[in-house]
Design a protein around this motif. Structure first.
Motif, PDB file in Angstrom:
ATOM      1  N   MET A 110      12.229  39.738   1.421  1.00  0.00           N
ATOM      2  CA  MET A 110      12.870  41.069   1.401  1.00  0.00           C
ATOM      3  C   MET A 110      13.087  41.753   0.000  1.00  0.00           C
ATOM      4  O   MET A 110      13.473  40.881  -0.910  1.00  0.00           O
TER       5      MET A 110
ATOM      6  N   ALA B  57      15.912  46.810   2.072  1.00  0.00           N
ATOM      7  CA  ALA B  57      17.338  47.123   1.888  1.00  0.00           C
ATOM      8  C   ALA B  57      17.261  48.194   0.964  1.00  0.00           C
ATOM      9  O   ALA B  57      16.819  48.056  -0.407  1.00  0.00           O
TER      10      ALA B  57
ATOM     11  N   ILE C  23      27.180  40.087   4.368  1.00  0.00           N
ATOM     12  CA  ILE C  23      25.754  40.883   4.276  1.00  0.00           C
ATOM     13  C   ILE C  23      24.783  39.892   4.749  1.00  0.00           C
ATOM     14  O   ILE C  23      23.669  40.329   5.521  1.00  0.00           O
ATOM     15  N   SER C  24      24.753  38.566   4.451  1.00  0.00           N
ATOM     16  CA  SER C  24      23.733  37.591   5.043  1.00  0.00           C
ATOM     17  C   SER C  24      23.836  37.582   6.498  1.00  0.00           C
ATOM     18  O   SER C  24      22.687  37.512   7.024  1.00  0.00           O
TER      19      SER C  24
ATOM     20  N   LEU D 113      22.755  41.418   7.793  1.00  0.00           N
ATOM     21  CA  LEU D 113      21.714  42.097   7.213  1.00  0.00           C
ATOM     22  C   LEU D 113      20.535  41.029   6.935  1.00  0.00           C
ATOM     23  O   LEU D 113      19.394  41.641   6.722  1.00  0.00           O
ATOM     24  N   GLY D 114      20.819  39.532   6.811  1.00  0.00           N
ATOM     25  CA  GLY D 114      19.890  38.771   6.055  1.00  0.00           C
ATOM     26  C   GLY D 114      18.513  38.849   6.976  1.00  0.00           C
ATOM     27  O   GLY D 114      17.460  38.507   6.639  1.00  0.00           O
ATOM     28  N   ASN D 115      18.725  38.993   8.271  1.00  0.00           N
ATOM     29  CA  ASN D 115      17.656  38.756   9.276  1.00  0.00           C
ATOM     30  C   ASN D 115      17.036  40.160   9.811  1.00  0.00           C
ATOM     31  O   ASN D 115      16.172  39.866  11.004  1.00  0.00           O
TER      32      ASN D 115
ATOM     33  N   VAL E 213      23.921  43.430  -2.505  1.00  0.00           N
ATOM     34  CA  VAL E 213      22.985  43.048  -1.335  1.00  0.00           C
ATOM     35  C   VAL E 213      21.831  42.135  -1.473  1.00  0.00           C
ATOM     36  O   VAL E 213      21.401  41.446  -0.791  1.00  0.00           O
TER      37      VAL E 213
ATOM     38  N   VAL F 111      21.159  39.175   0.998  1.00  0.00           N
ATOM     39  CA  VAL F 111      20.117  38.775   1.751  1.00  0.00           C
ATOM     40  C   VAL F 111      18.972  38.011   1.141  1.00  0.00           C
ATOM     41  O   VAL F 111      18.055  37.726   1.671  1.00  0.00           O
ATOM     42  N   ASN F 112      19.372  37.542   0.083  1.00  0.00           N
ATOM     43  CA  ASN F 112      18.675  36.558  -0.721  1.00  0.00           C
ATOM     44  C   ASN F 112      17.334  37.230  -0.855  1.00  0.00           C
ATOM     45  O   ASN F 112      16.217  36.623  -0.748  1.00  0.00           O
ATOM     46  N   ALA F 113      17.210  38.193  -1.660  1.00  0.00           N
ATOM     47  CA  ALA F 113      16.050  38.832  -1.792  1.00  0.00           C
ATOM     48  C   ALA F 113      15.011  38.520  -2.824  1.00  0.00           C
ATOM     49  O   ALA F 113      15.386  37.540  -3.781  1.00  0.00           O
TER      50      ALA F 113
END
Lengths: 433, 433
Positions: free
Chosen positions: A1, A32, A152-153, A156-158, A192, A196-198
């Motif tokens: 992401m 995101a 957030i994880s 929104l993470g998935n 963010v 989400v570990n972008a």
């Protein structure tokens, strides 16, 4: 992401927003989206956030505030019409007006530009709107609460679709809306990205990345393709208005790269801020400076035996409302760079230092600018510094001090104040050779 | 009046003494003569002072000491015969032998070389012998008692003829003979110069002045014609074996120049050490270095807010028996040059520092030598440093750190240990261009 954050200038008008949306839609990974409030459409325009702050100020002062709020209303109504989105923006604005009238906080009011803008653009994008109040947490002193990353994880993470998060604000420990410092949308983007570990945090602005030097002083300055987090910090310490530390920390810790891109020229590579880089091709990334400083030369016989002395002098200067930017040691002497942006009585200051500390003698020398040459390549390509100094010499620019090694990324020079702009020009020309 | 001081090598033999006397007699202003004990006549020889110290050591240890004393006796008897002077040297030696046998102090015994030598040479010169015991006073810790200046001024300030004062010793607060540190005759010379308010303090040695660099490393090093007191101190701080601080302080305070001259080549100008000089012709006077050091890189976010931190680390290192020679600051980091002449466990040291101080991280980097480039001209001819660094670059010598400005007289470089000798050679070659 990928996390994409757009600044106020990139979102100032419907036309700008359409550019941003085009960029977002060009890449499915850009899921995101973090947005600022609308900025200035032209030089005469006022930023939405400034209008919101003025409204609150006028209300608090008992002045007329509704005319200012009407400007905000008009702008958002026009925007939603131009974008033809199906949002009941009038109802949202009514709620905000009621809260202002009821005397709500500055933090709430000034955060509404991001809120409304994100609401409209989420609809235009066909993306989910995620209120930052539900996923971003701030500490009592307005800093990032790491709990935000978990929220957030989880939420929104998935995510499989696109979502839009307003920048600049979140919820404080008391459950109320709380904002970061100005420009805080960059921080939200970083939070963010971390949450989400972008793969990358794309930060879209109106310039094609971080430049080698301030373009107002060095028009020839070019965009830096790659730079490390640490180099950005050093450039900022040397005075460059680059990415704010608080907006780097969340992604730095997770080793997520930041890509600074230009909304008006999306094909440009921009600047990639990353954990490491090969310094071979571009040993020095940029130069930056600050001014003015007065050099305070202090003498102490066998200084090495008095390690506390520079700290003592700093303390004495602080008591006289003077700030020390940097200090350098010699064997029987040392030099401190004292912020001289406001005037002071140098004789009185020296007298005070002689009274309060153990120095043998002290006097103020010339007024200088500090210029940092920043780049990991200073360490590997050790001839660089000599060539830089030689170039300055050929331009008849004298070096008042130089320090390299306390940091392995930065050589810090002091030069005469009047040589400031020319120094930056000569150094950038040298970088571009 | 001029004060002339001759070192042990200049007075090792009758032939050398005749050279010294010729020098003294060549100038009527050379009224005040300060003399060392006879030094080595050749590489196999032993200095008189060392023989005296051995005699005392043997006596104290209950060993046979008279054979050693007989060597001293033989040498002085031979000297007085060769110079054909009418001194009852045998009687003087008998008194000394009796005192040694009676268990007198080391200070008394080791001072007798200067005493006897001065007695003989005063006679040879036809000059007055002035026992240092009557005019030089030492403090309890063996330093110069400023009372000496008054004693000398009163007793010798208006002398019309020549007089000879033995170097190295004087009288302590208890009225007994007391010596300075080894090489203390240079101090006596300075005290006499200060006391008589000399026009110049001529210090006669076996080299034609202070050299640009250690001649064992840089055979091409030339004599420095003019140097300031402050530059001598900086050279010494950078490791040069130049004139000792304690021998400079008395004349520096009175602004009396010191002229370092060569007994074997008296026409050479030698080196003039003086309060100020024009740095135009010779901006840099010399280079000198010390080694080995390990660079300790320490990190502290926002270091500027923790002025006490470098001192804390120094303290921690001192507790681990490690000495810090120099330290340099960056913005979020700093570097300390740690004396690594003896081995240490670097992991244990880093662990200790992390425990005892507030640093975020620390690690030892490479082993380096420190090299100082010394000269007042660094300030006025600011292109110099760039040319020096460029010359090092061309010789493929990398700079690990550089600091200039904490002292306006010295640029201190750290270079890889293996580049040490080459660095000095390249820099001297650059000075001589």
């Amino acid at each position: 992401m990928k996390v994409v954050k757009f600044g106020g200038t990139s979102l100032a008008s419907a036309a700008q927003i359409k550019k941003a949306v085009e960029i977002i839609q060009a890449d499915d990974q850009r899921q995101a989206v973090v947005l600022s409030a609308p900025g200035k459409r032209d030089n005469q325009d006022t930023k939405i956030t400034d209008l919101l702050i003025n409204t609150h100020k006028q209300k608090t002062a008992g002045e007329e505030y509704l005319p200012t709020f009407e400007k905000i209303r008009a702008r958002f109504v026009e925007l939603s019409e131009l974008l033809e989105v199906d949002v009941n923006i009038a109802a949202e604005l009514d709620v905000i007006e009621q809260k202002i009238t009821a005397g709500t906080t500055l933090d709430f009011v000034e955060s509404r530009g991001e809120y409304l803008n994100s609401l409209i653009i989420a609809k235009y994008l066909g993306a989910e709107f995620v209120d930052a109040a539900n996923v971003v947490r701030l500490t009592i002193d307005g800093r990032v609460d790491p709990e935000s990353y978990e929220l957030i994880s989880k939420q929104l993470g998935n995510a499989t679709g696109r979502f839009v998060v307003p920048g600049f604000y979140g919820t404080g420990p008391d459950g109320e809306i709380k904002t970061f410092s100005r420009g805080g949308s960059d921080i939200t983007g970083a939070i963010v990205a971390r949450g989400v570990n972008a793969d990358v945090y794309e930060n879209w602005t109106d310039v094609s990345g971080i430049l080698q030097a301030d373009p107002r002083i060095v028009p020839a300055a070019q965009s830096i393709p790659e730079i490390t987090y640490a180099e950005v910090r050093e450039l900022a310490s040397c005075g460059a208005s680059v990415f704010h530390e608080e907006a780097i920390a969340p992604v730095r810790d997770a080793k997520i790269p930041i890509n600074i891109k230009n909304t008006n020229s999306p094909a440009d590579c921009g600047t990639m801020i990353q954990p490491t880089r090969s310094a071979e091709k571009m040993p020095v990334v940029g130069v930056s400076g600050k001014k003015p400083y007065r050099i305070l030369n202090a003498e102490k016989f066998m200084l090495n035996r008095y390690p506390e002395l520079p700290g003592q002098i700093k303390e004495a200067l602080t008591q006289q409302d003077l700030a020390v930017e940097f200090d350098m040691k010699g064997f029987d002497s040392f030099a401190l760079m004292v912020d001289s942006s406001s005037n002071f009585d140098e004789n009185a200051i020296c007298k005070y230092i002689l009274e309060k500390t153990e120095v043998d003698a002290c006097s103020f020398g010339m007024t200088v600018a500090l210029v940092g040459i920043v780049g990991a390549g200073l360490q590997s390509q050790t001839g660089l510094l000599g060539r830089m100094l030689s170039a300055l010499d050929q331009a008849e620019i004298g070096i008042r001090s130089i320090s390299y090694g306390g940091s392995q990324l930065t050589a810090l020079l002091a030069i005469n104040l009047e040589d400031y702009e020319n120094t930056l020009k000569v150094l950038v020309a040298q970088l571009q050779k």
